[in-house]
Design a protein around this motif. Sequence first.
Motif, PDB file in Angstrom:
ATOM      1  N   ILE A  35     -67.396-103.808   4.978  1.00 16.54           N
ATOM      2  CA  ILE A  35     -68.706-103.418   4.561  1.00 16.54           C
ATOM      3  C   ILE A  35     -69.134-102.460   5.632  1.00 16.54           C
ATOM      4  CG2 ILE A  35     -70.834-104.390   4.180  1.00 16.54           C
ATOM      5  CD1 ILE A  35     -68.957-105.143   1.868  1.00 16.54           C
ATOM      6  N   SER A  36     -69.745-101.577   5.137  1.00 13.18           N
ATOM      7  CA  SER A  36     -70.386-100.544   6.100  1.00 13.18           C
ATOM      8  C   SER A  36     -71.585-100.759   6.640  1.00 13.18           C
ATOM      9  CB  SER A  36     -70.755 -99.260   5.207  1.00 13.18           C
ATOM     10  OG  SER A  36     -71.455 -98.176   6.030  1.00 13.18           O
ATOM     11  N   ASP A  37     -71.792-100.725   7.836  1.00 12.52           N
ATOM     12  CA  ASP A  37     -73.181-101.098   8.531  1.00 12.52           C
ATOM     13  C   ASP A  37     -74.323-100.057   8.503  1.00 12.52           C
ATOM     14  OD1 ASP A  37     -72.279-103.650   9.255  1.00 12.52           O
ATOM     15  OD2 ASP A  37     -71.450-102.836  11.145  1.00 12.52           O
ATOM     16  N   THR A  38     -73.993 -98.820   7.902  1.00  7.13           N
ATOM     17  CA  THR A  38     -74.957 -97.684   7.704  1.00  7.13           C
ATOM     18  C   THR A  38     -75.839 -98.063   6.768  1.00  7.13           C
ATOM     19  OG1 THR A  38     -73.120 -96.271   8.201  1.00  7.13           O
ATOM     20  CG2 THR A  38     -74.747 -95.235   7.227  1.00  7.13           C
ATOM     21  N   PRO A  39     -76.987 -98.047   6.878  1.00  9.58           N
ATOM     22  CA  PRO A  39     -78.239 -98.126   6.202  1.00  9.58           C
ATOM     23  C   PRO A  39     -78.114 -97.240   4.978  1.00  9.58           C
ATOM     24  CG  PRO A  39     -78.986 -98.438   8.307  1.00  9.58           C
ATOM     25  CD  PRO A  39     -77.849 -97.702   8.571  1.00  9.58           C
ATOM     26  N   LEU A  40     -78.578 -97.499   3.901  1.00 13.18           N
ATOM     27  CA  LEU A  40     -78.915 -96.692   2.759  1.00 13.18           C
ATOM     28  C   LEU A  40     -79.757 -95.829   2.952  1.00 13.18           C
ATOM     29  CD1 LEU A  40     -78.201 -99.414  -0.354  1.00 13.18           C
ATOM     30  CD2 LEU A  40     -76.645 -97.590   0.787  1.00 13.18           C
ATOM     31  N   ASP A  41     -79.977 -94.809   2.545  1.00 20.54           N
ATOM     32  CA  ASP A  41     -81.050 -93.900   2.567  1.00 20.54           C
ATOM     33  C   ASP A  41     -82.477 -94.277   1.848  1.00 20.54           C
ATOM     34  OD1 ASP A  41     -81.107 -92.774   0.088  1.00 20.54           O
ATOM     35  OD2 ASP A  41     -80.332 -90.803   0.674  1.00 20.54           O
ATOM     36  N   ALA A  42     -83.494 -93.694   2.119  1.00 20.05           N
ATOM     37  CA  ALA A  42     -84.836 -94.102   1.793  1.00 20.05           C
ATOM     38  C   ALA A  42     -84.778 -94.020   0.127  1.00 20.05           C
ATOM     39  CB  ALA A  42     -85.983 -93.441   2.314  1.00 20.05           C
ATOM     40  N   GLU A  43     -84.238 -92.963  -0.230  1.00 18.95           N
ATOM     41  CA  GLU A  43     -84.311 -92.535  -1.883  1.00 18.95           C
ATOM     42  C   GLU A  43     -83.637 -93.539  -2.731  1.00 18.95           C
ATOM     43  OE1 GLU A  43     -83.089 -89.241  -4.948  1.00 18.95           O
ATOM     44  OE2 GLU A  43     -82.642 -88.984  -2.982  1.00 18.95           O
ATOM     45  N   LEU A  44     -82.450 -93.833  -2.236  1.00 21.25           N
ATOM     46  CA  LEU A  44     -81.746 -94.765  -2.879  1.00 21.25           C
ATOM     47  C   LEU A  44     -82.111 -96.330  -2.687  1.00 21.25           C
ATOM     48  CD1 LEU A  44     -79.228 -95.481  -4.728  1.00 21.25           C
ATOM     49  CD2 LEU A  44     -77.892 -95.761  -2.449  1.00 21.25           C
ATOM     50  N   ARG A  45     -82.580 -96.584  -1.713  1.00 17.58           N
ATOM     51  CA  ARG A  45     -83.425 -98.093  -1.500  1.00 17.58           C
ATOM     52  C   ARG A  45     -84.498 -98.188  -2.491  1.00 17.58           C
ATOM     53  NH1 ARG A  45     -83.085 -97.093   4.257  1.00 17.58           N
ATOM     54  NH2 ARG A  45     -85.476 -96.831   4.036  1.00 17.58           N
ATOM     55  N   LYS A  46     -85.421 -97.120  -2.717  1.00 19.73           N
ATOM     56  CA  LYS A  46     -86.395 -96.886  -3.474  1.00 19.73           C
ATOM     57  C   LYS A  46     -86.024 -97.355  -4.873  1.00 19.73           C
ATOM     58  CE  LYS A  46     -90.600 -94.149  -5.101  1.00 19.73           C
ATOM     59  NZ  LYS A  46     -91.183 -92.922  -4.938  1.00 19.73           N
ATOM     60  N   HIS A  47     -85.098 -96.591  -5.275  1.00 21.58           N
ATOM     61  CA  HIS A  47     -84.458 -96.801  -6.763  1.00 21.58           C
ATOM     62  C   HIS A  47     -83.759 -98.224  -6.998  1.00 21.58           C
ATOM     63  CE1 HIS A  47     -84.717 -92.567  -8.425  1.00 21.58           C
ATOM     64  NE2 HIS A  47     -83.944 -92.272  -7.213  1.00 21.58           N
ATOM     65  N   LEU A  48     -83.291 -98.763  -5.698  1.00 27.66           N
ATOM     66  CA  LEU A  48     -82.504-100.078  -5.872  1.00 27.66           C
ATOM     67  C   LEU A  48     -83.796-101.041  -5.989  1.00 27.66           C
ATOM     68  CD1 LEU A  48     -79.681 -99.863  -3.480  1.00 27.66           C
ATOM     69  CD2 LEU A  48     -79.780 -99.761  -6.080  1.00 27.66           C
ATOM     70  N   ASP A  49     -84.595-100.944  -5.423  1.00 23.03           N
ATOM     71  CA  ASP A  49     -85.923-101.782  -5.265  1.00 23.03           C
ATOM     72  C   ASP A  49     -86.536-101.723  -6.887  1.00 23.03           C
ATOM     73  OD1 ASP A  49     -85.546-102.698  -2.679  1.00 23.03           O
ATOM     74  OD2 ASP A  49     -86.939-101.335  -1.866  1.00 23.03           O
ATOM     75  N   GLY A  50     -86.532-100.581  -7.657  1.00 17.61           N
ATOM     76  CA  GLY A  50     -87.238-100.672  -8.736  1.00 17.61           C
ATOM     77  C   GLY A  50     -86.386-101.119  -9.841  1.00 17.61           C
ATOM     78  N   LEU A  51     -85.032-101.401  -9.599  1.00 20.32           N
ATOM     79  CA  LEU A  51     -84.134-101.763 -10.620  1.00 20.32           C
ATOM     80  C   LEU A  51     -84.757-103.371 -11.216  1.00 20.32           C
ATOM     81  CD1 LEU A  51     -80.598-101.308  -9.254  1.00 20.32           C
ATOM     82  CD2 LEU A  51     -81.647-100.025 -11.135  1.00 20.32           C
ATOM     83  N   PRO A  52     -84.411-103.481 -12.574  1.00 19.10           N
ATOM     84  CA  PRO A  52     -84.585-104.862 -13.236  1.00 19.10           C
ATOM     85  C   PRO A  52     -83.540-105.916 -12.437  1.00 19.10           C
ATOM     86  CG  PRO A  52     -84.441-103.250 -14.944  1.00 19.10           C
ATOM     87  CD  PRO A  52     -84.037-102.560 -13.697  1.00 19.10           C
TER      88      PRO A  52
END
Length: 216
Positions: A13-30
């Motif tokens: 598992i990578s410890d590198t944080p996901l970028d803000a754009e991808l995190r925003k998309h993931l937070d918006g998923l059902p």
Amino acid sequence: GTEAVTSKASLKISDTPLDAELRKHLDGLPRRVNDQFNNLGDMVNFVIVGSQKDVQSALEDATWHVADTSNTMAVVNAAVQTYGSKDYLAMPMSTLFLFGRKQDFGYEMAEPIAMVASRHHFRIWKAPFTWKDHEVWVGAGTHDIGFAKDRRNNNVTHKIDPAVDGERDNIASSLQKANIAKSMTYYLPANPVQEAKNATGDSYHSDGRLLVIFLQ
């Protein structure tokens, strides 16, 4: 089970944080998928970043098989009757919905000793967004461990392992073993699912995290 624990322990598992754009998309998923009657069911528990061609090729290399989506009760009941003797890798998979539409693909990996009753499987949907011009695929995976009565209609259905994180990690492990995953990162989205029931009434539990898989 032991297999799930082993798979989880071996994941890189990578410890590198996901970028803000991808995190925003993931937070918006059902957070969960639903059946044709809008009953909420399996949780969304992994994401694959890559083109359709690359995703399909990767899953084939990782020995996943495209599932039959006919879902006829005749086939399911026949499978029950021939339990232990029918090597049927493309067992019927029910249709579930995300983003207002049925799954784009269903995949499964049957266990050789209990081919009919036990299988690893998941459904994936192409997300309605891209990330850095890459397609994003959203998945819901569970591990069938036997048969049970569907509480909606009393028909035969598969019973899932309630510890659904094991299947999330099994999917990732299969791609890692095939040397296909470039990197993998856990992400805890907003309003995570940790206790719920699937559409057929089985309870399940999770740590609520998505596993985000980037292909080579």
